[in-house]
Design a protein around this motif. Structure first.
Motif: not given
Lengths: 244, 244, 244, 244, 244, 244
Positions: B102, B106, B132-133, B135-136, C83, C98-99, C102, C122-123, C126, C129-133, C135-136, D47, D224, E109, E135
């Motif tokens: 985790h 970050f 869930g990591f 990819r990271q 980013d 993100e926080a 996590h 939707g965001r 997004d 998905e991007h952070y890896g969550f 499934r959670q 970025h 969205e 989306r 997705r």
């Protein structure tokens, strides 16, 4: 060929049923022995139960290695201790959740799991993900009958049958997976009632182990699953210390 | 606030190092106590070791609940028994692999794990997937130093530092995750040598537990992680039977 | 330690609430300053709003670098500009979505997000998905209260509380994530009403940044997140041109 | 039909090349106009650059809506501001990374991206993941030529051609995707040199927008991507405040 | 430019409708010819039908190669024989499910597929997964009208329109994908009725093939999709044996 | 119990070897019959070959249904026509790639596939993804020996053995999967040479079909895999038209 089926809980009446279901499918040259460990929980319905069943499973693997066992089945739907058992055993080891999901995936595009308590559905999903069946597993459904009441609740058979029917309908599944070793003897009845394939992991795991042994296939021992390193164990677990 | 750090192996010299690293980052109002269980393996380098460390971890959680512990760290990079510990504990529980991954996520887009023996890399990948990591986590690299030699091998620091440098280069990673609690005290040295962030899971888990407790956050107890059901335990594990 | 919390919208009353929530959890040695940019939208409820908030966020990072800020929080649940902020800042930067995700992932197997308008869900997906969550994160639910009415609608607290209760039930989640910085002050109330952990990203991000700074961890600067290249900017954005 | 191609950087010589490449493929009834915004970075290689290009892109969309534009291309390989542009525009909007990856996925099983600086490869992977092409995208390779030197470096064509050849060989790909709008005019040359399909996103996006407009297809506006809410903007961005 | 649209079933009235829809969108310089094979099923509504349509498709590709066809469309929503067709053809080949899903993914989306019989939804999900749109594809819905009744059932248009409306609402989608070539002529009507973009794969595939040919892009022939190896064929299929 | 093994190519010498390997593992009560179709390619090494083998496979299933076959094996590593065969057959159908990957996944964490020509590796990856083994399948390696030369090339055994050894080393795999039915008789030799489990799909599929039949499990027929609809077929394929 000798296959040892380890029921990780200590309820021997369930072990007897499991043995019967495994023997019913085993080939003529296959001897099946089902056991419960000397230590562990009476039933497995939580992560704690599952964790505390593993030393007993490994004790049985250790005994099995001395008995010349050719392959092992872990007969609890959480597949507790599977990686450790593969490390400790010479022959192949298959868990019943693993076997049932593999078998169901041969029968169509998607399956539904019907299990005991709702709190165990998380582990079933974990396993589906881990084995690669996240897409094939379309639903995990609880009938909220505790494991030990599967044997005593007079309505259990009916409740589970209806839960299977509902699950298949809701998920549009091609097959049902029974989510507890204690349901093994209901498999045929439910299948004929709902007109769909119903998979019992005890039978499936027994046959898959038998198949692997027939092909001479064992867990690969060149890497992660090599025999465990010699290790000093303290306390109640020191019995494991003399392993190598 | 009282945080209990459970080192699941029984090597108390490592427990002492772990305690030091955890205390070095804890806030002024946070008391950190590190312990080893009374039973378990001297080090954890196989699936069997990992499985057999769990009863000792749960024993320490049970004790912790009586001591009024606010949150727990499981200080072994395989995060053994994490689900069971979350079920058994009232306060939050964080594993060091979990915490390190985790934290590293970050710090950029990808991290590399540098761990001890090659046979443990499979579990690290498992955890990365599970949390869930996938990819990271860009690589899991072994330096082939056994856990207990981290303390005794005079070249360990140098070998691990070079392994970290190589891993970052090969994987194009933004950060390094140290894959063993026994490496906790090397974190700062390696980071300054290779000029990249290096994450020690002991520190990360301690601070994340401290953060969760500060926010009043605990494991959700309305479903899968509700307190384990009363259960009869046989054999060596019967000590757990009186749990509720 | 100085943590700068950037509320990317220009509504200072919300910034004040955010600052209060961040300060309530920060450690004794941590100074928290919350700001809004001089340019940007009054609230962020569309992709356009989000995109147009980023120059203001980067302006605040640029200022922060001159002020010796140790770490940054981006206090909008879309984590706008994360980013770019990581590239521009020396210290760590954490977004509140993100926080919160996590933090929630430490509390069980699955969480539900409860947010403001449906068009923002939707965001949230997004980001999960991007952070890896993926499934959670079991569900993202809108209560259809616009951001600025969180402060003024007398029924907001009740509506959001019920939306949280419904989301948890529907998704079978172990925890709730509040999907807007403007809900930060409702966290404790909702949690006590619904009897589940409820995560406010402002508090979580503040504590995670504090944790990272305590460990000496910063964004990795050897690759993608190296300081941005010197660049000529035209037009309204030429203020950024003198950056290096 | 009027298609507006927005080059998000302010280097008009590049805009001219882009316009030429877009016009070369557009149908006889299609008018293509390429523009650079009045504000933004001279090139996009970080970025921060990407984030600061978005207000200028949205400014051009706003103008385009007044001009009766039928569809838009965002001609930077990071596809900056794509979601916001879809929200703001009436007609369809396609990014060149998106278009190139879609086109390449029609040409075989896997493609390789060859781009400018290594620090931009992370965004390319992000987009591949986000669009669903994580499996088809087999590699992202940098030739380490800055964007503006594509026009001036006499060796650029040769270096990029060799990078494409190497990428295809290393990844076993069926097609190459050029990872920068500034490479648009090299497409044919490279393809004939390496004997493989090479995709330029500018041409692909222009043709896909033309296709969508021909079919009468626009961004769905029922959820969205509905027009952004009326919003008050402060500071430099207040020009956007009068939007509705 | 000559584009050949292969309707893999042998119902020429459907082929005529398909040709009309393809010609309606093709550019002025594009000649579109639609054909049915000489062998194959009257409609495709099962895996068996789909499998048995492929020899006829390949026969048409073989003929097309002699006719100097520039690109091909496979006009059945299961995209039967797509990999084989790409291998056999010189120019690009696009399936209508593939094209429709690609087109829909540019419009928001998420999209919903509305198809004919429920038993075909599995293949639609397969394709969505395979192309990378797991997705984006939020639902696959059947209206339970057999393919050939699309032309004869007087209620078909109404039933499908309502199925599209319901699907969009249930899935929260931004666009609808029509899941059968036989629905091509309903596209405009449905779109105007439900106020959302509706994608017909025949039109989309025709325009994407036209776009690829315009760019000079063909299937990569350096690896998996190289021309098929010379091969001896027995029996009814020996006509294919003279291929090289 | 009667199991029919369909070798989809028309090379009967290979069919004889396949039959021998299947019979070697079948149980005493199981009769195994291997056949080649009357139509189809001499070997399967391209997508076209694969597609054109399917009518012959379905012809054999149709015959098998009249013969009272209990279950089927499709003995080509591309698993051609598997979905159609499941639809057409009453009993279970298993492909050899499917079976081999399932078997290998019981033997450790990861396997490597060693196959014939490089152009077939794409299909192997497709299948691994589709069956859920994308994570377990760590590599697909070609030895570049054409299928029919497996029987005639005197160096084939040596080349394949070395390819297996290299693949295991490079991928860190626990087991090898042989990627062609024509390699079935090499399995034992290679395994003893390289000291690892080597899986032959012909044996695995035969035993898995035998296992499913023993358990009374068949393809679910309530949805997607219901018997195919009555259908009119034209041309060479009209033989299939009389199916029901």
């Amino acid at each position: 060929m000798l296959i040892k089926v380890v029921n990780p809980n200590t309820t021997w009446s369930m072990t007897a049923t499991i043995e019967q279901c495994a023997r019913a499918v085993a080939g003529p040259g296959t001897l099946v022995e089902a056991v419960s460990p000397t230590m562990g929980p009476a039933s497995i319905e939580s992560h704690v139960d599952e964790a505390l069943s593993v030393p007993g499973i490994l004790e049985q693997i250790t005994l099995g290695e001395q008995q010349g066992v050719d392959g092992y089945v872990i007969a609890c739907f959480g597949d507790p201790g599977l990686d450790a058992a593969r490390e400790a055993a010479t022959g192949p080891v298959v868990g019943i959740a693993e076997a049932a999901m593999h078998a169901a995936s041969f029968l169509g595009r998607g399956f539904s799991v019907v299990t005991t308590l709702g709190r165990t559905t998380g582990r079933a999903w974990d396993l589906a993900e881990h084995y690669g069946f996240a897409r094939q597993c379309r639903g995990v459904h609880a009938c909220e009958i505790p494991v030990l009441e599967l044997e005593t609740d007079p309505d259990a058979r009916k409740i589970i049958t209806e839960a299977c029917r509902d699950a298949a309908l809701q998920d549009g599944s091609d097959a049902i997976v029974l989510g507890c070793a204690g349901m093994a003897d209901l498999c045929e009845h439910i299948s004929s009632e709902i007109g769909m394939p119903v998979v019992d992991g005890v039978a499936a795991a027994t046959l898959f182990v038998q198949s692997l042994v027939t092909m001479g296939l064992r867990t690969g021992k060149t890497g992660e699953f090599a025999r465990p390193l010699p290790k000093q164990y303290s306390g109640l677990l020191s019995a494991f210390g003399a392993r190598e």
